[in-house]
Design a protein around this motif. Sequence first.
Motif, PDB file in Angstrom:
ATOM      1  N   GLU A  37       0.820  -1.207   0.000  1.00  0.00           N
ATOM      2  CA  GLU A  37       0.000   0.000   0.000  1.00  0.00           C
ATOM      3  C   GLU A  37       0.861   1.266   0.000  1.00  0.00           C
ATOM      4  OE1 GLU A  37      -3.291   2.385  -0.199  1.00  0.00           O
ATOM      5  OE2 GLU A  37      -3.117   0.235  -0.545  1.00  0.00           O
ATOM      6  N   ILE A  38       1.907   1.264   0.790  1.00  0.00           N
ATOM      7  CA  ILE A  38       2.797   2.431   0.835  1.00  0.00           C
ATOM      8  C   ILE A  38       3.432   2.665  -0.529  1.00  0.00           C
ATOM      9  CG2 ILE A  38       5.031   3.216   1.737  1.00  0.00           C
ATOM     10  CD1 ILE A  38       4.166   1.979   4.446  1.00  0.00           C
ATOM     11  N   SER A  43       4.875   5.225  -5.434  1.00  0.00           N
ATOM     12  CA  SER A  43       5.748   4.240  -6.073  1.00  0.00           C
ATOM     13  C   SER A  43       7.010   4.842  -6.666  1.00  0.00           C
ATOM     14  CB  SER A  43       4.986   3.435  -7.120  1.00  0.00           C
ATOM     15  OG  SER A  43       4.456   4.269  -8.108  1.00  0.00           O
ATOM     16  N   ARG A  44       6.903   5.969  -7.315  1.00  0.00           N
ATOM     17  CA  ARG A  44       8.078   6.534  -7.969  1.00  0.00           C
ATOM     18  C   ARG A  44       9.211   6.759  -6.974  1.00  0.00           C
ATOM     19  NH1 ARG A  44       6.829  10.718 -12.152  1.00  0.00           N
ATOM     20  NH2 ARG A  44       6.541   8.786 -13.246  1.00  0.00           N
ATOM     21  N   GLU A  45       8.900   7.327  -5.813  1.00  0.00           N
ATOM     22  CA  GLU A  45       9.953   7.626  -4.829  1.00  0.00           C
ATOM     23  C   GLU A  45      10.368   6.402  -4.016  1.00  0.00           C
ATOM     24  OE1 GLU A  45       6.852  10.495  -3.479  1.00  0.00           O
ATOM     25  OE2 GLU A  45       6.870   9.514  -5.438  1.00  0.00           O
ATOM     26  N   LEU A  46       9.411   5.536  -3.703  1.00  0.00           N
ATOM     27  CA  LEU A  46       9.693   4.481  -2.730  1.00  0.00           C
ATOM     28  C   LEU A  46      10.227   3.180  -3.299  1.00  0.00           C
ATOM     29  CD1 LEU A  46       6.834   5.065  -0.181  1.00  0.00           C
ATOM     30  CD2 LEU A  46       9.234   5.690  -0.012  1.00  0.00           C
ATOM     31  N   VAL A  47       9.981   2.901  -4.555  1.00  0.00           N
ATOM     32  CA  VAL A  47      10.522   1.668  -5.134  1.00  0.00           C
ATOM     33  C   VAL A  47      12.041   1.673  -5.003  1.00  0.00           C
ATOM     34  CG1 VAL A  47      10.906   0.448  -7.304  1.00  0.00           C
ATOM     35  CG2 VAL A  47       8.615   1.115  -6.647  1.00  0.00           C
ATOM     36  N   SER A  74       2.012  -3.351  -6.779  1.00  0.00           N
ATOM     37  CA  SER A  74       1.688  -1.947  -6.552  1.00  0.00           C
ATOM     38  C   SER A  74       2.414  -0.976  -7.469  1.00  0.00           C
ATOM     39  CB  SER A  74       2.028  -1.557  -5.109  1.00  0.00           C
ATOM     40  OG  SER A  74       1.298  -2.338  -4.209  1.00  0.00           O
ATOM     41  N   ALA A  75       3.601  -1.354  -7.947  1.00  0.00           N
ATOM     42  CA  ALA A  75       4.471  -0.367  -8.593  1.00  0.00           C
ATOM     43  C   ALA A  75       4.830  -0.669 -10.033  1.00  0.00           C
ATOM     44  CB  ALA A  75       5.743  -0.212  -7.775  1.00  0.00           C
ATOM     45  N   GLY A  76       4.363  -1.763 -10.574  1.00  0.00           N
ATOM     46  CA  GLY A  76       4.604  -2.186 -11.945  1.00  0.00           C
ATOM     47  C   GLY A  76       5.661  -1.466 -12.748  1.00  0.00           C
ATOM     48  N   ALA A  77       5.313  -0.374 -13.368  1.00  0.00           N
ATOM     49  CA  ALA A  77       6.185   0.301 -14.324  1.00  0.00           C
ATOM     50  C   ALA A  77       7.464   0.839 -13.710  1.00  0.00           C
ATOM     51  CB  ALA A  77       5.437   1.450 -14.995  1.00  0.00           C
ATOM     52  N   HIS A  78       7.481   1.044 -12.419  1.00  0.00           N
ATOM     53  CA  HIS A  78       8.662   1.609 -11.766  1.00  0.00           C
ATOM     54  C   HIS A  78       9.689   0.539 -11.386  1.00  0.00           C
ATOM     55  CE1 HIS A  78       6.686   5.456 -11.668  1.00  0.00           C
ATOM     56  NE2 HIS A  78       5.625   4.862 -11.178  1.00  0.00           N
TER      57      HIS A  78
END
Length: 129
Positions: A37-38, A43-47, A74-78
């Motif tokens: 969830e986070i 996603s951009r910053e946290l991946v 949750s973050a697929g493209a990143h």
Amino acid sequence: TVEAIVPKLLAHLDDDDDDVVRDGVNVTDAAVQAIGEIVRRRSRELVAVVVPLLLKKRPLTLRRSRGLAAVAASAGAHLGPYVGSVVRAVIEENPGESGGEEDERRPLVEAAAKVAAAAALGGDAAGAV
């Protein structure tokens, strides 16, 4: 802040007690869901923070692989830049030796496959492996 919460969630993934339940909630399951969830929200910053932290502690455990799968969902493209790192971590933990460990390795391999698939579906995996 999120940066303070993520290490606490990872600590729950490293807890030696199997299936710890607090107040009727499985702590590992809750930590995996919270990580997903986070990352979904930022996603951009946290991946770039979460994936290396999940891969850092070795051996790569089933719980950490579940965390990777949650990030993938949750973050697929990143995830494109991290596909190679995830695959290498799984290969290092699973050298392909024959024996009764196949059932133990399967969830790790499945988590790596989810990361690769999520990145590929996001169109970001070209040349990452």
